[in-house]
Motif scaffolding. Structure first.
Motif, PDB file in Angstrom:
ATOM      1  N   PHE A 113       0.965  -1.123   0.167  1.00  0.00           N
ATOM      2  CA  PHE A 113       0.106   0.050   0.018  1.00  0.00           C
ATOM      3  C   PHE A 113       0.676   1.295   0.039  1.00  0.00           C
ATOM      4  CE2 PHE A 113      -3.075  -2.825   2.425  1.00  0.00           C
ATOM      5  CZ  PHE A 113      -4.111  -2.793   1.028  1.00  0.00           C
ATOM      6  N   LYS A 114       0.373   2.288  -0.745  1.00  0.00           N
ATOM      7  CA  LYS A 114       1.434   3.514  -0.976  1.00  0.00           C
ATOM      8  C   LYS A 114       0.856   4.501  -0.094  1.00  0.00           C
ATOM      9  CE  LYS A 114       3.314   1.301  -4.451  1.00  0.00           C
ATOM     10  NZ  LYS A 114       2.871   0.125  -4.173  1.00  0.00           N
ATOM     11  N   GLY A 115      -0.342   4.230   0.613  1.00  0.00           N
ATOM     12  CA  GLY A 115      -0.617   5.429   1.520  1.00  0.00           C
ATOM     13  C   GLY A 115      -2.137   4.969   2.321  1.00  0.00           C
ATOM     14  N   PRO A 116      -2.398   5.959   2.915  1.00  0.00           N
ATOM     15  CA  PRO A 116      -3.828   5.655   3.754  1.00  0.00           C
ATOM     16  C   PRO A 116      -4.923   5.774   2.582  1.00  0.00           C
ATOM     17  CG  PRO A 116      -3.120   7.895   4.337  1.00  0.00           C
ATOM     18  CD  PRO A 116      -2.122   7.177   3.555  1.00  0.00           C
ATOM     19  N   TRP A 137      -3.558  11.892   5.416  1.00  0.00           N
ATOM     20  CA  TRP A 137      -3.275  11.038   6.754  1.00  0.00           C
ATOM     21  C   TRP A 137      -4.227  11.834   7.924  1.00  0.00           C
ATOM     22  CZ3 TRP A 137      -1.751   6.867   9.051  1.00  0.00           C
ATOM     23  CH2 TRP A 137      -1.031   5.958   8.178  1.00  0.00           C
ATOM     24  N   ASP A 138      -4.098  13.130   7.604  1.00  0.00           N
ATOM     25  CA  ASP A 138      -5.197  14.213   8.470  1.00  0.00           C
ATOM     26  C   ASP A 138      -6.690  13.456   8.328  1.00  0.00           C
ATOM     27  OD1 ASP A 138      -3.383  15.655   9.931  1.00  0.00           O
ATOM     28  OD2 ASP A 138      -3.805  17.301   8.453  1.00  0.00           O
ATOM     29  N   LEU A 531     -10.819   1.007   6.346  1.00  0.00           N
ATOM     30  CA  LEU A 531      -9.862   2.109   6.280  1.00  0.00           C
ATOM     31  C   LEU A 531      -8.366   1.304   6.415  1.00  0.00           C
ATOM     32  CD1 LEU A 531      -9.515   5.131   6.684  1.00  0.00           C
ATOM     33  CD2 LEU A 531      -9.495   4.900   9.104  1.00  0.00           C
ATOM     34  N   ILE A 532      -7.417   1.824   5.425  1.00  0.00           N
ATOM     35  CA  ILE A 532      -6.332   1.472   5.601  1.00  0.00           C
ATOM     36  C   ILE A 532      -5.308   2.437   6.124  1.00  0.00           C
ATOM     37  CG2 ILE A 532      -4.337   0.444   4.127  1.00  0.00           C
ATOM     38  CD1 ILE A 532      -6.578  -1.244   4.320  1.00  0.00           C
ATOM     39  N   LEU A 533      -4.567   2.124   7.160  1.00  0.00           N
ATOM     40  CA  LEU A 533      -3.617   2.924   7.491  1.00  0.00           C
ATOM     41  C   LEU A 533      -2.088   2.270   7.693  1.00  0.00           C
ATOM     42  CD1 LEU A 533      -5.281   4.148  10.788  1.00  0.00           C
ATOM     43  CD2 LEU A 533      -5.347   5.094   8.615  1.00  0.00           C
ATOM     44  N   PRO A 534      -1.586   2.134   6.453  1.00  0.00           N
ATOM     45  CA  PRO A 534      -0.300   1.505   6.197  1.00  0.00           C
ATOM     46  C   PRO A 534       1.130   1.643   7.089  1.00  0.00           C
ATOM     47  CG  PRO A 534      -0.629   2.795   4.297  1.00  0.00           C
ATOM     48  CD  PRO A 534      -1.788   3.163   5.165  1.00  0.00           C
ATOM     49  N   ASP A 535       1.297   0.584   7.723  1.00  0.00           N
ATOM     50  CA  ASP A 535       2.397   0.682   8.716  1.00  0.00           C
ATOM     51  C   ASP A 535       3.770   0.963   7.451  1.00  0.00           C
ATOM     52  OD1 ASP A 535       4.010   0.583  10.718  1.00  0.00           O
ATOM     53  OD2 ASP A 535       3.966  -1.512  11.212  1.00  0.00           O
ATOM     54  N   ASN A 536       4.981   1.310   8.300  1.00  0.00           N
ATOM     55  CA  ASN A 536       6.285   1.298   7.681  1.00  0.00           C
ATOM     56  C   ASN A 536       6.720  -0.154   7.715  1.00  0.00           C
ATOM     57  OD1 ASN A 536       6.363   4.175   6.932  1.00  0.00           O
ATOM     58  ND2 ASN A 536       7.407   4.357   9.100  1.00  0.00           N
ATOM     59  N   THR A 537       7.496  -0.580   6.739  1.00  0.00           N
ATOM     60  CA  THR A 537       8.200  -2.155   6.853  1.00  0.00           C
ATOM     61  C   THR A 537       9.352  -1.724   8.016  1.00  0.00           C
ATOM     62  OG1 THR A 537       9.818  -1.656   5.492  1.00  0.00           O
ATOM     63  CG2 THR A 537       7.803  -2.339   4.516  1.00  0.00           C
ATOM     64  N   TYR A 538       9.937  -2.804   8.473  1.00  0.00           N
ATOM     65  CA  TYR A 538      10.659  -2.568   9.625  1.00  0.00           C
ATOM     66  C   TYR A 538      12.204  -1.939   9.155  1.00  0.00           C
ATOM     67  CZ  TYR A 538      13.177  -7.157   8.289  1.00  0.00           C
ATOM     68  OH  TYR A 538      13.556  -8.223   7.387  1.00  0.00           O
ATOM     69  N   LYS A 570       3.253   5.334   7.631  1.00  0.00           N
ATOM     70  CA  LYS A 570       3.648   5.836   9.215  1.00  0.00           C
ATOM     71  C   LYS A 570       3.455   4.731  10.166  1.00  0.00           C
ATOM     72  CE  LYS A 570       1.126   9.598  10.160  1.00  0.00           C
ATOM     73  NZ  LYS A 570       2.331  10.651  10.222  1.00  0.00           N
ATOM     74  N   SER A 571       4.521   4.626  10.919  1.00  0.00           N
ATOM     75  CA  SER A 571       4.818   3.732  11.861  1.00  0.00           C
ATOM     76  C   SER A 571       3.419   3.680  12.829  1.00  0.00           C
ATOM     77  CB  SER A 571       5.881   3.953  12.607  1.00  0.00           C
ATOM     78  OG  SER A 571       7.050   3.552  12.090  1.00  0.00           O
TER      79      SER A 571
END
Length: 844
Positions: A113-116, A137-138, A531-538, A570-571
């Motif tokens: 995913f590239k963003g929310p 993100w807001d 809703l998708i709030l994609p995390d950063n990879t490690y 975003k983490s």
């Protein structure tokens, strides 16, 4: 024209072009054939200009499994291209397991995913397009906070939950209890441990007082007895296990290894002896081993205790009275046996153990009595030794009692807290406390008695009074509205819709909740998400974590981002903080003062100033530079029944009984409890589920397991070395090596015994249907002599219908093995019984 991946003429310029702009995997198409990875297709990215290489090495820790091995991440001209184990990290020692090198492929996964995003299609289902539209993100954070504030305004904050998988500690799942406390929900962190390994933690909690996994001293052990644990496949920490295997098997007194399992995996193939036991009968085997240890006088008298001396007649002519001993079928006078660091050994013998002979166990396990006796004599007479177990023994309806019987062997032989035995439990890192107290920001709503709602998953309820988590109950409870229906749920590092028992129930449950998925990848949960709030990879996160139990001394790692996030991600920890800033009342003030996860890490690292690591780490900057903080040695040692503490020069300080209870055996009695106090206190509950009397309930004993499903073959789903708990399903490199013993890559095979296959007219490679009362899937067969005739095995890795282009590509099996697993749980720990079900197998 594609270039062969093995083409020695592949130039540096061509390689850089292929790995240039869109990611190491995203820039190329990977061809998969029945034999595995074959070619690299023509690059889709634009060529990059040649420039001088600028390589940075970033200290981090791996995210492929819970071991948390230290890694060096190599980044050249802003692109991650290699990962190696950190040389001066005492866990990795410059080494990694096979999956440790795949981090860059997760980073550059083209399906990330590239963003929310938010859903526009209100219909939910496997074949429904969510209709994602990108949002800022807001907007995304305001949507979450708006829903949570609305629930709070209605007095329904308990209807919000966060469901988590294996997080990393203080800056992700470690934030959730405080968030739940401030917001006013008992569901701030509904953990996944009940679909992981809770039975082993429960056993340790019952018997030695630690609700934790054990730390082992493998390098110094002389005998390893493994019950249902993939020591060379997946047992934690896998990388260190492989290193220790080399030490154990090459030292002058080579460690002898016996494996107890239902099929021959990698560990069993490398062991000295393999005992193929009937599924769920490990406890009976352990009881028979204990019986032999006692009757042969092999128990450790310094740790366990001994019979009191017999007072002989004063008249020398009178017959001498025999010394008391444990004899098959005969009770002993419990008052004649004086225990030292155990409780209940003589009672256990009289009530249970006296009749648990190898011949008795043979009828239950099908293992020949002579082999049981041989293992018992070896284990009891070899010092030091370790008996360990995991889900092969515990993921059954009798799992905790099985585990108690196995863990008791460590006490009987004096290998608790001993060199070369169970070393103990992981010591805590010298983190500083945060300079802000969450209790100061609790408002009247959060403090109200009305917030005392039961957890939605039922943990700690009258139905499940002893368990820590009950993930597998959440879907059923949602459908039944018992104790209530959840409104909004955030999922973090967990996908029960694929990995939970009877997992299709989650598809129904997710239609009834507002689902927020935080995975970077388009998995099954995302298909049902609103809703998708994609995390950063490690490799993109700043994060800290303590190691899983290893050798006992404290170790903590830090992740420093190797690169800035590739996309608008975003983490997770920072997402929780940002949502917190938007919650009405003092909660927002708390999170504004926290600021972000980086502040938390810097505050916690202040503790290193007073207790620097052995490698000189004493603050945040030195921690980033080294990647690890640790302080050797493990400070406790039991030797010959005496407990010692390290005084800076050696194990010289002798601990009092009170100190042992406080620091090492925090059970109600301050001893290793063969007779478990907590089961005495819950005797009515034990009677309800197992039909045991109050007298019998506290002791390790044989309980017949239940096998739901209605089939005629036991089904197990063993873990594989490259599995990464399913997170590698969209990596072709993982598929190419996923099932090495059976030749599985594009397809993962169902293991079936030749006799069993012949009776059903099944040949090697045939397509079969696996079915039971829960569901059905299809798979290809591998006829295999290394599995019991009454059992089939299918690893859980393929069968995805989401997760990315390669994960959902046509392959076998056709679905998750969990579509066949009944939602049955072990009553004392809550562990889902993944290995206890039965199925039918038929040729298609």
């Amino acid at each position: 024209m594609s270039d062969s991946i093995l083409n020695p003429k592949l130039s540096r310029r061509r390689f850089l072009q292929a790995t240039g702009a869109a990611g190491a995997v995203g820039a190329v198409g990977l061809g998969i054939s029945q034999g595995g990875l074959t070619t690299i297709a023509k690059a889709q990215a634009q060529p990059v200009a040649e420039k001088s290489a600028e390589t940075a090495i970033t200290k981090s820790f791996c995210g492929q499994c819970p071991a948390r091995c230290g890694i060096d991440v190599y980044t050249t001209n802003g692109r991650v291209h290699a990962i190696f184990g950190t040389l001066d990290n005492p866990l990795s020692n410059g080494k990694l397991c096979p999956k440790g090198h795949f981090g860059q492929y997760l980073l550059y996964d083209p399906d990330r995913f590239k963003g929310p995003m938010k859903r526009t299609n209100p219909k939910k289902g496997r074949n429904e397009d969510p209709g994602w539209v990108p949002i800022s993100w807001d907007e995304a954070l305001n949507i979450v906070a708006g829903r949570l504030n609305a629930l709070r305004d209605k007095g329904e904050s308990h209807r919000y939950a966060t469901m988590t998988g294996r997080g990393w500690g203080y800056t992700d799942v470690g934030l959730l209890q405080e968030f739940g406390k401030l917001y006013g929900t008992p569901n701030g962190d509904l953990g996944h441990s009940s679909i992981c390994s809770d039975a082993s933690e429960t056993v340790k909690h019952f018997m030695d007082g630690h609700h934790s996994y054990s730390a082992y001293d493998y390098a110094n052990t002389n005998y390893l007895l493994v019950f249902g644990a993939g020591f060379l496949e997946s047992f934690r920490p896998f990388n260190a296990n492989m290193q220790n295997w080399g030490k154990m098997r090459t030292k002058p007194a080579k460690t002898k290894v016996t494996v107890v399992d239902v099929h021959v995996g990698t560990t069993a193939a490398a062991a000295d002896r393999m005992l193929l036991t009937k599924p769920g009968t490990d406890g009976a085997l352990a009881l028979a081993i204990a019986h032999v240890i006692m009757t042969e006088g092999l128990w450790d008298r310094d740790f366990v205790g001994d019979f009191l001396p017999v007072t002989q007649p004063a008249d020398p002519a009178a017959p001498r009275l025999p010394d008391p001993k444990f004899e098959t079928g005969k009770v002993v006078d419990i008052n004649s046996f004086k225990e030292k660091w155990t409780v209940g050994v003589a009672e256990w013998w009289n009530l249970v153990l006296k009749d648990c002979t190898p011949e008795w166990a043979e009828k239950i396990t099908t293992i020949p009595a002579k082999d049981i006796r041989a293992v018992a004599l070896e284990f009891g007479s070899t010092k030091p030794a370790v008996a360990l177990f995991e889900r092969g023994a515990s993921a059954h309806t009798n799992g905790v009692y099985n585990g108690m019987a196995i863990h008791a062997l460590n006490a009987l032989t004096g290998n608790m807290f001993a060199k070369g035995g169970i070393r103990g439990y992981q010591m805590k890192t010298a983190w500083a406390k945060l300079p802000i107290n969450v209790d100061d920001y609790m408002d009247d709503y959060a403090k109200s008695p009305d917030r005392k709602k039961p957890r939605q998953d039922g943990a700690k309820s009258a139905k499940w009074p002893l368990v820590k988590n009950m993930r597998q109950e959440s879907a059923i409870n949602q459908l039944n509205g018992d104790p209530y229906k959840l409104d909004t749920v955030i999922f973090y590092m967990t996908g029960p819709v694929f990995s939970g028992p009877d997992c299709t129930k989650w598809e129904e449950a997710m239609r009834q909740m507002y689902v927020i998925d935080t995975s970077p990848y388009p998995g099954e949960t995302a298909i049902f998400a609103d809703l998708i709030l994609p995390d950063n990879t490690y490799l993109e996160r700043l994060q800290i974590a303590d190691t899983y139990p290893y050798e006992g001394y404290p170790i903590s790692m830090i992740r420093t981002p190797a690169i800035k996030p590739l996309y608008d991600t975003k983490s997770f920890g920072d997402v929780i903080i940002e949502v917190g800033k938007r919650i009405k009342g003092p909660t927002s003030e708390y999170y504004k003062k926290i600021g972000n996860t980086e502040n938390i890490i810097k505050w916690m690292c202040e503790g290193f100033k007073d207790k620097p690591g052995d490698n000189g780490v004493n603050d945040f900057e030195s921690f980033k530079a080294k990647g690890v903080w640790y302080r050797k040695p493990y400070v406790y040692l039991q030797k010959n029944g005496v407990f010692y503490e390290w005084d800076g020069k050696g194990y010289n300080k002798v601990l009092t009984q009170e100190e042992v209870k406080e620091k090492l055996l925090p059970t109600p009695t301050g001893k290793f409890e063969i007779k478990v106090s907590e089961l005495e206190h819950h005797a009515d509950y034990v009677n309800k589920h197992f039909g045991l009397s109050a007298e019998l309930a506290p002791f390790p004993q044989w309980i017949e397991p239940k096998h739901p499903g209605g089939g005629d073959l036991h089904l197990i789903s063993p873990k594989l070395a490259a599995q990464a708990e399913g997170r590698g399903a969209n990596l072709p490199h993982v598929s190419a090596m996923i099932q090495p013993t059976q030749g599985g890559n594009r397809n993962v095979y169902l293991e079936i015994h030749p006799e069993t296959a012949k009776k059903r007219g099944i040949a090697d490679g045939d397509r079969v249907r696996i079915k039971n009362e829960v569901g059905q899937i299809e798979a290809l067969v591998r006829v295999y002599n290394g599995i019991r005739p009454d059992t089939v095995a299918l690893p859980m890795i393929h069968g995805h219908w989401a997760q990315g282009r390669w994960a959902k590509a046509p392959r076998m099996p056709s679905g998750s093995p969990n579509e066949l697993v009944a939602n049955v749980s072990e009553p004392l720990s809550g562990l889902a019984c993944f290995h206890t079900g039965k199925v039918f197998v038929e040729k298609i």
